[in-house]
Design an enzyme around this catalytic site. Structure first.
Site, mmCIF file in Angstrom:
data_model
loop_
_atom_site.group_PDB
_atom_site.id
_atom_site.type_symbol
_atom_site.label_atom_id
_atom_site.label_comp_id
_atom_site.label_asym_id
_atom_site.label_seq_id
_atom_site.Cartn_x
_atom_site.Cartn_y
_atom_site.Cartn_z
ATOM 1 N N CYS A 261 0.975 -1.246 -0.236
ATOM 2 C CA CYS A 261 0.081 -0.065 0.071
ATOM 3 C C CYS A 261 0.913 1.206 -0.038
ATOM 4 C CB CYS A 261 -0.924 0.015 1.250
ATOM 5 S SG CYS A 261 -2.181 -1.414 1.331
HETATM 6 C C1 UGA Z 1 -1.629 0.423 5.523
HETATM 7 C C2 UGA Z 1 -2.558 1.276 6.365
HETATM 8 O O1 UGA Z 1 -2.119 1.494 7.656
HETATM 9 C C3 UGA Z 1 -4.064 0.829 6.294
HETATM 10 O O2 UGA Z 1 -5.009 1.811 6.959
HETATM 11 C C4 UGA Z 1 -4.389 0.680 4.849
HETATM 12 O O3 UGA Z 1 -5.724 0.305 4.867
HETATM 13 C C5 UGA Z 1 -3.468 -0.138 3.897
HETATM 14 O O4 UGA Z 1 -2.204 0.420 4.089
HETATM 15 C C6 UGA Z 1 -3.861 -0.112 2.677
HETATM 16 O O5 UGA Z 1 -3.982 0.908 2.105
HETATM 17 O O6 UGA Z 1 -4.417 -1.079 2.319
HETATM 18 P P1 UGA Z 1 -0.437 -1.944 5.804
HETATM 19 O O7 UGA Z 1 0.115 -1.705 4.432
HETATM 20 O O8 UGA Z 1 -1.154 -3.210 6.167
HETATM 21 O O9 UGA Z 1 -1.661 -0.925 6.217
HETATM 22 O O10 UGA Z 1 0.652 -1.760 6.934
HETATM 23 P P2 UGA Z 1 1.047 -0.657 7.895
HETATM 24 O O11 UGA Z 1 0.682 -1.547 9.568
HETATM 25 O O12 UGA Z 1 0.233 0.628 7.855
HETATM 26 O O13 UGA Z 1 2.592 -0.461 7.744
HETATM 27 C C7 UGA Z 1 3.135 -0.266 6.768
HETATM 28 C C8 UGA Z 1 4.747 -0.096 6.678
HETATM 29 O O14 UGA Z 1 5.060 0.875 7.628
HETATM 30 C C9 UGA Z 1 5.027 -1.701 7.496
HETATM 31 O O15 UGA Z 1 6.195 -1.922 6.904
HETATM 32 C C10 UGA Z 1 5.646 -1.147 8.844
HETATM 33 O O16 UGA Z 1 6.377 -1.885 9.473
HETATM 34 C C11 UGA Z 1 6.137 0.431 8.712
HETATM 35 N N1 UGA Z 1 5.769 1.246 9.745
HETATM 36 C C12 UGA Z 1 4.516 1.357 10.273
HETATM 37 C C13 UGA Z 1 7.034 1.723 10.296
HETATM 38 O O17 UGA Z 1 8.144 1.637 9.904
HETATM 39 N N2 UGA Z 1 6.802 2.459 11.625
HETATM 40 C C14 UGA Z 1 5.552 2.732 12.132
HETATM 41 O O18 UGA Z 1 5.525 3.513 13.075
HETATM 42 C C15 UGA Z 1 4.672 2.293 11.654
#
Ligand code: UGA
Length: 427
Positions: A261
């Site tokens: 995403c």
């Molecule tokens: C993300 C959004 O959080 C969802 O709300 C959205 O619906 C989704 O994309 C989408 O567009 O379908 P997702 O890709 O499953 O969800 O993952 P996240 O949990 O948001 O994490 C994304 C990335 O950022 C991961 O690699 C995670 O490790 C990283 N991250 C996240 C960080 O490095 N630091 C943080 O504080 C949070």
């Protein structure tokens, strides 16, 4: 109760369909991939999502969720049709409209009767797509229809829980009647419902993901700066988080963001802006920051171990984050490739993503446990925040590794409990 068609059974379509069926609606679901349909109809989701298998089996048993083979079978009985197909994007080229266009064309062909239906775009699409791509195809059918955009905010791994208990619902609609129909569909949700127009709803989804990606990139940059200044990121984050204008969540620094995403949506937004003559300098910088952030974890290893040639390095967590088997845009790939190019021997472990990671980087030896990956290793990088990794103790590292050098790329371990380990984090 409504009768709903779900078109596209990726994590979003499946979680949405199962959640609606669990809430009592009748769901007819289809996907062009026959293997995927065959797995889902047997109650076996083709990807990992917490709780989805049990919930899917239940709604299949109750006959509230049916997997059908054709668009006709899905659309025929349905009043509401959800389009949940993927919208991949390529750097500089923007969103690939192909899968959505094909799905809408197939919907138009399958629409045989004069029933008025509500067509809902759940796929993430650049603002204007529903008006400029979906509507013209539906117009060719001479049918009466209502049109809506209902972006998803589901986190991979937690998609079912997020679908069952959303924290907000955004409805872009073409009129008050469409809003009423969708509000009734979601009546069991206890959260704010924001009703707006089609284009704005499309933009809200992009704005949300772009902002979240920006927070992560900012956290990474701040952590790099803190490290250079010799101050603790945790303390700066705590102090900064006291400002009510700053929400301290989603500011965990590490090796960068991955997944299906953030990278694709930010790229698509930048490309769409460029088509309209708008340069997205902040978002360009977010992508550029994220491209190189993983290198910090390797620099920390090198600070501890010197030349990595011939050193055995364990990469724990191969998926793009914990609690998913998805390896799309996982930072484990550039980390492993860089380590290999420096002459290291790379061993990887992930509770679920091992096989799909092996197809991306076959040179990495993927083993069956964290203990096996750590055995004899000179260094380790924690790349994904799996709960099992956060339970690793100093003893686990000291007992197994040749030299206990651990780089926590996701801030999941407590440095105070790592006595004896050469423990490093970014920031
Ligand atoms: C993300 C959004 O959080 C969802 O709300 C959205 O619906 C989704 O994309 C989408 O567009 O379908 P997702 O890709 O499953 O969800 O993952 P996240 O949990 O948001 O994490 C994304 C990335 O950022 C991961 O690699 C995670 O490790 C990283 N991250 C996240 C960080 O490095 N630091 C943080 O504080 C949070």
């Amino acid at each position: 109760m409504a009768t709903v068609a779900i078109i596209g059974l990726g994590p979003v379509g499946l979680a949405t369909g199962v959640a609606l069926a669990a809430q009592g609606h009748r769901v007819f679901a289809c996907d062009i991939d026959a293997d995927r349909r065959a797995q889902i109809v047997r109650g076996r989701p083709p990807f990992y999502e917490k709780g989805i298998e049990t919930a899917l089996r239940k709604v299949l048993r109750l006959k509230r969720f049916s997997v059908v083979n054709t668009m006709e079978e899905a659309v025929g009985p349905s009043e509401i049709v959800f389009l949940c197909v993927g919208t991949p994007s390529k750097p500089n080229e923007g969103m690939d409209e192909g899968p959505l266009r094909e799905a809408v064309k197939s919907l138009a062909t399958a629409w045989r009767d004069s029933k008025r239906r509500t067509v809902v775009v759940k796929s993430t699409v650049v603002p204007g797509t529903t008006d400029n791509l979906v509507r013209p195809i539906l117009e060719t059918t001479n049918r009466t229809y209502r049109l809506a955009v209902n972006p998803e905010f589901l986190r991979e791994g937690h998609a079912l829980a997020d679908a069952l208990r959303p924290d907000r619902i955004v409805l872009g609609v073409d009129g008050a009647a469409t809003a009423r129909i969708l509000k009734a569909l979601y009546r069991s949700a206890r959260c704010p419902v924001f009703v707006t127009d089609l284009r704005t709803a499309e933009a809200v989804k992009y704005a949300t993901n772009a902002f979240l990606a920006t927070k992560v990139a900012f956290a990474n940059e701040l952590a790099n700066l803190c490290q250079a200044f010799g101050v603790s990121y945790d303390e700066v984050h705590r102090g900064m988080g006291l400002d009510p204008r700053i929400n301290p969540r989603f500011l965990v620094p590490g090796v960068g963001f991955g997944g299906s995403c953030f990278p694709k949506d930010v790229q698509a937004l930048v490309a769409a802006g460029r088509k309209h003559g708008v340069e997205s300098r902040v978002l360009d910088a977010v992508l550029a920051q994220n491209e190189v952030q993983y290198l910090r974890s390797i620099a920390l290893l090198e600070e501890e171990l010197g030349d990595l040639r011939g050193k055995r390095i364990a990469v724990l967590g191969l998926a793009f984050k914990g609690e998913t088997d998805d390896v799309r845009e996982t930072r484990a790939v550039p980390i492993a490739r860089t380590l290999l190019s420096k002459g290291a021997v790379v061993v990887g472990y992930d509770p679920l993503a091992g096989p799909s990671f092996s197809r991306l980087v076959p040179e990495v030896k993927v083993v069956r446990s964290a203990k096996e990956a750590l055995a004899g290793a000179h260094g380790a990088i924690l790349q994904a925040e799996w709960p099992a990794f956060s339970r690793l103790t100093a003893k686990d590292f000291l007992a197994t590794m040749a030299t206990p050098v651990v780089v926590d790329g996701r801030r999941i371990l407590d440095p105070k409990k790592m006595r004896g380990v050469r423990f490093r984090r970014i920031g």
